[in-house]
Design a protein around this motif. Structure first.
Motif, mmCIF file in Angstrom:
data_model
loop_
_atom_site.group_PDB
_atom_site.id
_atom_site.type_symbol
_atom_site.label_atom_id
_atom_site.label_comp_id
_atom_site.label_asym_id
_atom_site.label_seq_id
_atom_site.Cartn_x
_atom_site.Cartn_y
_atom_site.Cartn_z
ATOM 1 N N GLU A 329 2.075 -12.445 10.267
ATOM 2 C CA GLU A 329 3.194 -11.900 9.512
ATOM 3 C C GLU A 329 3.238 -10.383 9.682
ATOM 4 O OE1 GLU A 329 5.035 -11.873 4.972
ATOM 5 O OE2 GLU A 329 3.361 -13.175 5.492
ATOM 6 N N ARG A 330 4.389 -9.886 10.171
ATOM 7 C CA ARG A 330 4.590 -8.465 10.387
ATOM 8 C C ARG A 330 6.029 -8.096 10.073
ATOM 9 N NH1 ARG A 330 1.644 -9.084 15.552
ATOM 10 N NH2 ARG A 330 -0.325 -7.938 15.495
ATOM 11 N N LEU A 331 6.232 -6.861 9.635
ATOM 12 C CA LEU A 331 7.573 -6.317 9.476
ATOM 13 C C LEU A 331 7.818 -5.380 10.650
ATOM 14 C CD1 LEU A 331 10.131 -6.053 7.739
ATOM 15 C CD2 LEU A 331 9.046 -4.118 6.591
ATOM 16 N N LEU A 332 8.798 -5.717 11.491
ATOM 17 C CA LEU A 332 9.069 -4.941 12.703
ATOM 18 C C LEU A 332 10.402 -4.227 12.588
ATOM 19 C CD1 LEU A 332 7.964 -7.358 15.572
ATOM 20 C CD2 LEU A 332 6.606 -5.690 14.313
ATOM 21 N N ILE A 359 3.315 0.901 7.106
ATOM 22 C CA ILE A 359 4.107 1.966 6.479
ATOM 23 C C ILE A 359 4.795 1.455 5.223
ATOM 24 C CG2 ILE A 359 6.097 3.486 6.814
ATOM 25 C CD1 ILE A 359 5.375 3.579 9.782
ATOM 26 N N ARG A 360 5.433 0.284 5.339
ATOM 27 C CA ARG A 360 6.125 -0.266 4.165
ATOM 28 C C ARG A 360 5.124 -0.644 3.081
ATOM 29 N NH1 ARG A 360 9.240 2.073 6.447
ATOM 30 N NH2 ARG A 360 11.155 1.376 7.471
ATOM 31 N N ARG A 361 3.935 -1.138 3.502
ATOM 32 C CA ARG A 361 2.930 -1.478 2.499
ATOM 33 C C ARG A 361 2.438 -0.229 1.770
ATOM 34 N NH1 ARG A 361 -0.221 -4.295 5.465
ATOM 35 N NH2 ARG A 361 -1.684 -2.661 6.051
ATOM 36 N N LEU A 362 2.259 0.860 2.527
ATOM 37 C CA LEU A 362 1.843 2.110 1.896
ATOM 38 C C LEU A 362 2.915 2.641 0.956
ATOM 39 C CD1 LEU A 362 0.104 3.945 4.881
ATOM 40 C CD2 LEU A 362 -0.995 2.998 2.854
ATOM 41 N N GLU A 363 4.184 2.526 1.390
ATOM 42 C CA GLU A 363 5.272 2.965 0.512
ATOM 43 C C GLU A 363 5.291 2.146 -0.774
ATOM 44 O OE1 GLU A 363 8.750 2.586 2.863
ATOM 45 O OE2 GLU A 363 8.406 4.451 3.992
ATOM 46 N N MET A 365 2.701 0.523 -2.022
ATOM 47 C CA MET A 365 1.503 0.857 -2.792
ATOM 48 C C MET A 365 1.671 2.198 -3.501
ATOM 49 S SD MET A 365 -1.465 -0.372 -0.128
ATOM 50 C CE MET A 365 -2.778 0.342 -1.126
ATOM 51 N N ARG A 366 2.316 3.162 -2.819
ATOM 52 C CA ARG A 366 2.543 4.461 -3.449
ATOM 53 C C ARG A 366 3.449 4.310 -4.661
ATOM 54 N NH1 ARG A 366 4.826 6.747 0.509
ATOM 55 N NH2 ARG A 366 2.934 7.521 1.512
ATOM 56 N N SER A 367 4.507 3.516 -4.493
ATOM 57 C CA SER A 367 5.425 3.292 -5.615
ATOM 58 C C SER A 367 4.715 2.585 -6.763
ATOM 59 C CB SER A 367 6.622 2.475 -5.128
ATOM 60 O OG SER A 367 7.484 2.174 -6.193
ATOM 61 N N GLU A 368 3.917 1.554 -6.399
ATOM 62 C CA GLU A 368 3.183 0.836 -7.446
ATOM 63 C C GLU A 368 2.145 1.742 -8.106
ATOM 64 O OE1 GLU A 368 1.530 -2.515 -5.504
ATOM 65 O OE2 GLU A 368 3.426 -3.635 -5.384
ATOM 66 N N PHE A 369 1.520 2.621 -7.288
ATOM 67 C CA PHE A 369 0.503 3.521 -7.840
ATOM 68 C C PHE A 369 1.123 4.486 -8.855
ATOM 69 C CE2 PHE A 369 -1.984 7.510 -7.505
ATOM 70 C CZ PHE A 369 -3.174 7.024 -8.002
ATOM 71 N N VAL A 370 2.281 5.028 -8.479
ATOM 72 C CA VAL A 370 2.960 5.942 -9.411
ATOM 73 C C VAL A 370 3.329 5.213 -10.692
ATOM 74 C CG1 VAL A 370 5.035 7.326 -9.759
ATOM 75 C CG2 VAL A 370 3.812 7.447 -7.594
#
Length: 599
Positions: A329-332, A359-363, A365-370
C-alpha cells in the motif's frame, strides 16, 4: 580460395550455365515443335497421295473390311505409319495394326472431329487400341462433304523421342564444355575482384562486431580502393559517435536507475518504451516483460490506465494522487507530461511517479501531534483555571477546601510541566539534536542501580522487581539515555501492574559463541516483563505512537503523558537497535530491546 571467391565463381558459372541451359531448352522445344509440324504436314501430303492413287469403295462394312484392311497393311509398308480407313459415321473399315471388326466407333476421336470441321484434323494422344502415344492426322476423302469418309495416318512418338534425345545429348556435351570454360573465366574474374573485397568484408565484420578500430589497407586507386577509403572514414565516424553514445547512455542509465522518482515513457501508440528501476519497485512491474508492449497489458489498477489514456488523448499535463495496493500500500503522486518532438509532433507521454506516502503520513502525524498537544495542554490548564476561579470566588476562605484545590492546581501544574518537558525531549530526539556519548557499560551493575531508583515506587504498590543477568556482559551505549529507556519501561510495568504483582528484567547475549572460558557476542537483548493488565492485540502496532493510550482513563490517573514509549522507541533507534512487544490481555506484557554491542 575463400568462400566469397568461391561463391562469386559459382554465381558466374551458374549464370552462364542457366543461360546456356535456357537456350538449350528453348532450342530443344523449338526443334521438337518444328519437327512435329513437319511430320504432320508430311503425313497430310501422304494422305493426299493415297487418295489420288486409291480406288475408294462404298457399301456394307462386312463387304469392305477385307479390302480396306489389305490396303491399310500395304500402305503401312510404304509410309511406315499406321493407316486407318473410317466411314463417315465413325465405323472403322480397315486398319493396318488392328482388326477393324473389334475396334470402337471413331466418330468421337479428336482428330476425326477436327477433320469434319476443317477437312484436316490433327492430334497427339494415347491410342485406346495400341496403348501408346501417337501423332494422328485425319483427312476427309471428299472435302466438300462434312460426312465424307476419312483416311487417318498415325505415327508413334517413339521416333520423335529418339530425335529429341540426340538433340539433348548434343546440348549436354555443349553445356559441359561451356561450364568448364565458364569456371576458368569466372575464377580469373573472381580472383581479381575478391581479394580486396575479402579484406573489406573482414573489416566490415569487425566493425559490425563493435570493433571500431578496424581499418582497410588500401592499395588500389580504382572503385574498390575508394570503397576501402569510404569504409575507413565510416569507421572513424562510427568510433567517435559510438563513444559519445555509450557515454550518454551510461550517464542516462545511471541517472534513471538512481532517481528517487519512477519514470515510465509511453509513445503515441501506447507502447511502453522505458521503465526505470524505481518505477518497477513502486508498481511491482518488470521492464523486461513490458518494454515494447502496450501499457494496457500491465496488470495495474484501472485509475492508472485511465490517466495514461487521458494523457494520450488530451496531450496536456495531468496530475493525480492515487493509492496503490500492490505490491504494497502506497500513496503515489502521478505527473503525466506530454512529450513533443522537434517538429512539434506529439511523441507520447512521460509518467513521473513519486511516493508521497511518508510525506502524507508525516503531515497527518504533524496535524495529529498539534491536535493532541493542544488537547493535552488544555486539560491541565483548564483544571488550573477552573480551581483558581473557584478560589477567587470565595472558596479560599475555607482552609480545607482551599488546600485541596491548591493541591490539585499543584498536581496539574506538575503534570503540565512533565508534559512540556516530554514534548521538548521528544522534539530534540526526533530532530536528532541529542548528542549521544557512547561508552562501555557493564549491564549487571547498571541494571541493578536502575532498579534501585524505581524501588520506592515498586514498594508503594507492593510490586516485586526481579533481575536476571550474567556478570561481565558489556554494551557500548549512552548511559543516561539507556537508563532513561529502562526506567520508562519499568515505570510502565509498575503503573499497569496491579498491587502485589511482579516485574522482571532479564539480559542475555545474542549470537554468542563460546571460545574457551570467554563468550563472544555481537548483540545483547533486554526483556522487561510484567504481570499487568496486558495490551489488546489490535493496539500493539500503535503503542509507540505519540499520545496513543490503550486505557486513556488509567493513563491519565497514573500521571502518564502518552509520550514515554515514543521516546523509548526513538532512543533505541538512535542506538541502532530495535524494540518489540509481546502481550496478552490479563496476563501481562514483555518488551524486548535488542542493541548492538559495538556502535
Amino acid at each position: 580460395m575463400s568462400s566469397f571467391r568461391t561463391r562469386l565463381t559459382l554465381i558466374l558459372i551458374a549464370m552462364i550455365g542457366l543461360s546456356v541451359l535456357a537456350g538449350g531448352l528453348f532450342m530443344g522445344k523449338t526443334f521438337k515443335d518444328n519437327h512435329m509440324d513437319a511430320l504432320q504436314e508430311n503425313m497430310e501430303r501422304e494422305i493426299g497421295i493415297i487418295l489420288d492413287q486409291m480406288d475408294w469403295r462404298t457399301g456394307e462394312p462386312d463387304a469392305l473390311f477385307g479390302y480396306y484392311t489389305q490396303k491399310a497393311e500395304k500402305l503401312k509398308k510404304l509410309t511406315e505409319s499406321r493407316v486407318t480407313f473410317i466411314r463417315g459415321d465413325g465405323v472403322v473399315l480397315g486398319d493396318s495394326d488392328h482388326d477393324p471388326k473389334t475396334m470402337d466407333n471413331h466418330l468421337t476421336r479428336e482428330e476425326v472431329i477436327k477433320a469434319k470441321k476443317n477437312v484436316v484434323g490433327r492430334s497427339i494422344r494415347r491410342s485406346d487400341t495400341t496403348k501408346e502415344n501417337l501423332i494422328y492426322v485425319a483427312k476427309l476423302v471428299d472435302p466438300a462433304n462434312p460426312n465424307s469418309d476419312i483416311i487417318r495416318l498415325a505415327l508413334s512418338l517413339k521416333t520423335v523421342d529418339k530425335s529429341i534425345q540426340r538433340i539433348w545429348s548434343t546440348l549436354g556435351i555443349g553445356l559441359l564444355i561451356l561450364f568448364v570454360a565458364a569456371a576458368l573465366i569466372s575464377y580469373r574474374v573472381a580472383s581479381g575482384l575478391t581479394k580486396p573485397l575479402e579484406q573489406i568484408t573482414r573489416v566490415s565484420k569487425r566493425i559490425k562486431n563493435l570493433d571500431y578500430k578496424a581499418r582497410v589497407t588500401v592499395q588500389r586507386n580504382d572503385e574498390i580502393g575508394e570503397l576501402g577509403l569510404a569504409i575507413n572514414a565510416m569507421a572513424d565516424s562510427l568510433q567517435v559517435q559510438m563513444a559519445r553514445i555509450h557515454q550518454n547512455e551510461s550517464q542516462l542509465a545511471s541517472v534513471l536507475d538512481n532517481m528517487i522518482n519512477g519514470i515510465i515513457m509511453i509513445d503515441r501508440t501506447g507502447k511502453i518504451g522505458l521503465i526505470n528501476r524505481y518505477a518497477e519497485d513502486l508498481l511491482g512491474l518488470s521492464a523486461r516483460d513490458l518494454v515494447g508492449r502496450s501499457y494496457g497489458e500491465a496488470k495495474q489498477q484501472y485509475e492508472l490506465s485511465q490517466i495514461i489514456q487521458d494523457g494520450l488523448e488530451r496531450r496536456e499535463h495531468l496530475r493525480e494522487e492515487i493509492t496503490f495496493y500492490f505490491p504494497e500500500e502506497r500513496l503515489l503522486d502521478l505527473n503525466l507530461v506530454p512529450i513533443f518532438e522537434e517538429n512539434e509532433e506529439f511523441g507520447g507521454v512521460m509518467l513521473v511517479l513519486q511516493d508521497v506516502t511518508a510525506i502524507r503520513r508525516l503531515e497527518r502525524m504533524r496535524s495529529e501531534f498539534v491536535a493532541n498537544v493542544s488537547h493535552e495542554l488544555k486539560t491541565p490548564v483548564t483544571a488550573v483555571k477552573g480551581f483558581a476561579e473557584t478560589l477567587l470566588g470565595g472558596a479560599v476562605d475555607d482552609p480545607e477546601t482551599a488546600r485541596s484545590f491548591l493541591q490539585i492546581i499543584f498536581d496539574e501544574s506538575d503534570r503540565l510541566n512533565r508534559l512540556i518537558g516530554d514534548i521538548l525531549e521528544l522534539s530534540k530526539i526526533e530532530s536528532r539534536r541529542v548528542p549521544l556519548q557512547f561508552s562501555p557499560i557493564e549491564l549487571s551493575t547498571f541494571i541493578n542501580k536502575t532498579v534501585e531508583l524505581m524501588g520506592s515506587e515498586a514498594v508503594r504498590k507492593n510490586i516485586r522487581i526481579s533481575v536476571k543477568t550474567e556478570p561481565d556482559i558489556y554494551v557500548e551505549a549512552d548511559e543516561d539515555r539507556l537508563r532513561q529507556i529502562i526506567m520508562n519501561l519499568l515505570a510502565n510495568g509498575i503503573s499497569y501492574t496491579p498491587d502485589g504483582g511482579h516485574v522482571s528484567i532479564q539480559v542475555e547475549p545474542v549470537n554468542s559463541l563460546g571460545i574457551g572460558d570467554e563468550m563472544d557476542y555481537d548483540h545483547i537483548r533486554i526483556h522487561i516483563s510484567d504481570t499487568g493488565i496486558g495490551i489488546p492485540k489490535k493496539d500493539l502496532p500503535r503503542i509507540f505512537e505519540r499520545f496513543y493510550r490503550v486505557d486513556k482513563a488509567r493513563s491519565r490517573s497514573s500521571g502518564g503523558t502518552g509520550l514515554g514509549l515514543s521516546i523509548v522507541k526513538h532512543l533505541v533507534e538512535l542506538h541502532r537497535g530495535s524494540i518489540s512487544v509481546d502481550s496478552k490481555v490479563g496476563s501481562g506484557s514483555t518488551f524486548t530491546i535488542e542493541l548492538p554491542v559495538i556502535q
